[in-house]
Design a protein around this motif. Sequence first.
Motif, PDB file in Angstrom:
ATOM      1  N   TYR A  70       0.831  -1.210   0.000  1.00 57.91           N
ATOM      2  CA  TYR A  70       0.000   0.000   0.000  1.00 57.91           C
ATOM      3  C   TYR A  70       0.864   1.258   0.000  1.00 57.91           C
ATOM      4  O   TYR A  70       0.629   2.189  -0.785  1.00 57.91           O
ATOM      5  N   PRO A 119      -7.471   4.982  -7.756  1.00 56.00           N
ATOM      6  CA  PRO A 119      -8.663   5.274  -6.950  1.00 56.00           C
ATOM      7  C   PRO A 119      -8.819   4.262  -5.822  1.00 56.00           C
ATOM      8  O   PRO A 119      -8.230   3.173  -5.868  1.00 56.00           O
ATOM      9  N   PRO A 120      -9.603   4.603  -4.798  1.00 58.36           N
ATOM     10  CA  PRO A 120      -9.722   3.722  -3.622  1.00 58.36           C
ATOM     11  C   PRO A 120     -10.140   2.289  -3.951  1.00 58.36           C
ATOM     12  O   PRO A 120      -9.596   1.338  -3.386  1.00 58.36           O
ATOM     13  N   LYS A 121     -11.096   2.122  -4.870  1.00 51.60           N
ATOM     14  CA  LYS A 121     -11.543   0.765  -5.200  1.00 51.60           C
ATOM     15  C   LYS A 121     -10.424  -0.037  -5.855  1.00 51.60           C
ATOM     16  O   LYS A 121     -10.258  -1.231  -5.583  1.00 51.60           O
ATOM     17  N   PHE A 122      -9.665   0.624  -6.718  1.00 53.58           N
ATOM     18  CA  PHE A 122      -8.536  -0.062  -7.348  1.00 53.58           C
ATOM     19  C   PHE A 122      -7.491  -0.435  -6.306  1.00 53.58           C
ATOM     20  O   PHE A 122      -6.938  -1.536  -6.326  1.00 53.58           O
ATOM     21  N   PHE A 179      -7.896  -1.027  -3.179  1.00 53.23           N
ATOM     22  CA  PHE A 179      -8.402  -2.134  -2.370  1.00 53.23           C
ATOM     23  C   PHE A 179      -8.182  -3.462  -3.091  1.00 53.23           C
ATOM     24  O   PHE A 179      -7.659  -4.424  -2.517  1.00 53.23           O
ATOM     25  N   ALA A 180      -8.568  -3.513  -4.373  1.00 56.91           N
ATOM     26  CA  ALA A 180      -8.395  -4.740  -5.155  1.00 56.91           C
ATOM     27  C   ALA A 180      -6.912  -5.061  -5.346  1.00 56.91           C
ATOM     28  O   ALA A 180      -6.500  -6.228  -5.278  1.00 56.91           O
ATOM     29  N   TYR A 181      -6.121  -4.017  -5.574  1.00 58.35           N
ATOM     30  CA  TYR A 181      -4.679  -4.213  -5.753  1.00 58.35           C
ATOM     31  C   TYR A 181      -4.044  -4.854  -4.527  1.00 58.35           C
ATOM     32  O   TYR A 181      -3.227  -5.779  -4.639  1.00 58.35           O
TER      33      TYR A 181
END
Length: 234
Positions: free
Chosen positions: A136, A152-155, A157-159
């Motif tokens: 992170y 972006p936050p969703k990416f 998170f998935a990353y």
Amino acid sequence: MATPPRTRHTTAGGGIDVTIRERLRLGPERTVLLVRLLQLVILAILVAGLWLKSLGVAINAAIGLLVTQLPAFFERRYQFTMDAGLVLWITVPMLLHALGTLPLPGLDFMTPYRAVWWWDHMTHLFSSSLVAGVGYATARALDVHTDAVTFPPKFMFAYLLLFMMAFGVIWELLEFYVSVASRLLGIPGILTQYGIDDTILDLVYDMVGGLLAAVFGTAHLTGVSDELAERLSA
């Protein structure tokens, strides 16, 4: 033994950073003292491994002790400062892993890894959250450093989940080959696999650790990623 780095109170942008030690209601002096105490315990495990002539215990403790010195090394060598709570986050899994390889009298001189069914999963949980935290901080530093990429936050998170699962698979493969090599060399106890079911559970706990880092990473790792971004921009 190296002194843990000083504590950060603000992020690079000047805002207050909610740190791990603040969550635990530990002052900076107590956090540093706790880190030192845990390092001494790891050192004691190293000495015990040498006294027992157990290379597995000694090697694991030595590696763990070395890892706990990295934050202080980065501060001395590169003036890169981590919050003392993050140093504690690094130290705890190193201690748990080293202790897990040590035969204990309260466990009929079995190691916690063998005698306590959840010990391996607990160490995977702590370690995976730490690895995901590194992922992170690195990704966010790149995001802050350059306009060429945006996470972006969703990416993010998935990353983090994918990063942790990929690392978990690599670790399980490494664990398998090190286990085979150590048996061939007659040095048991460095890394041990307990079968396919254990491997699957390890990966599950790796994912949980990644989830924890994804949820709490923004609060606890912003300062580190901002400092990385500053170094990249320098």
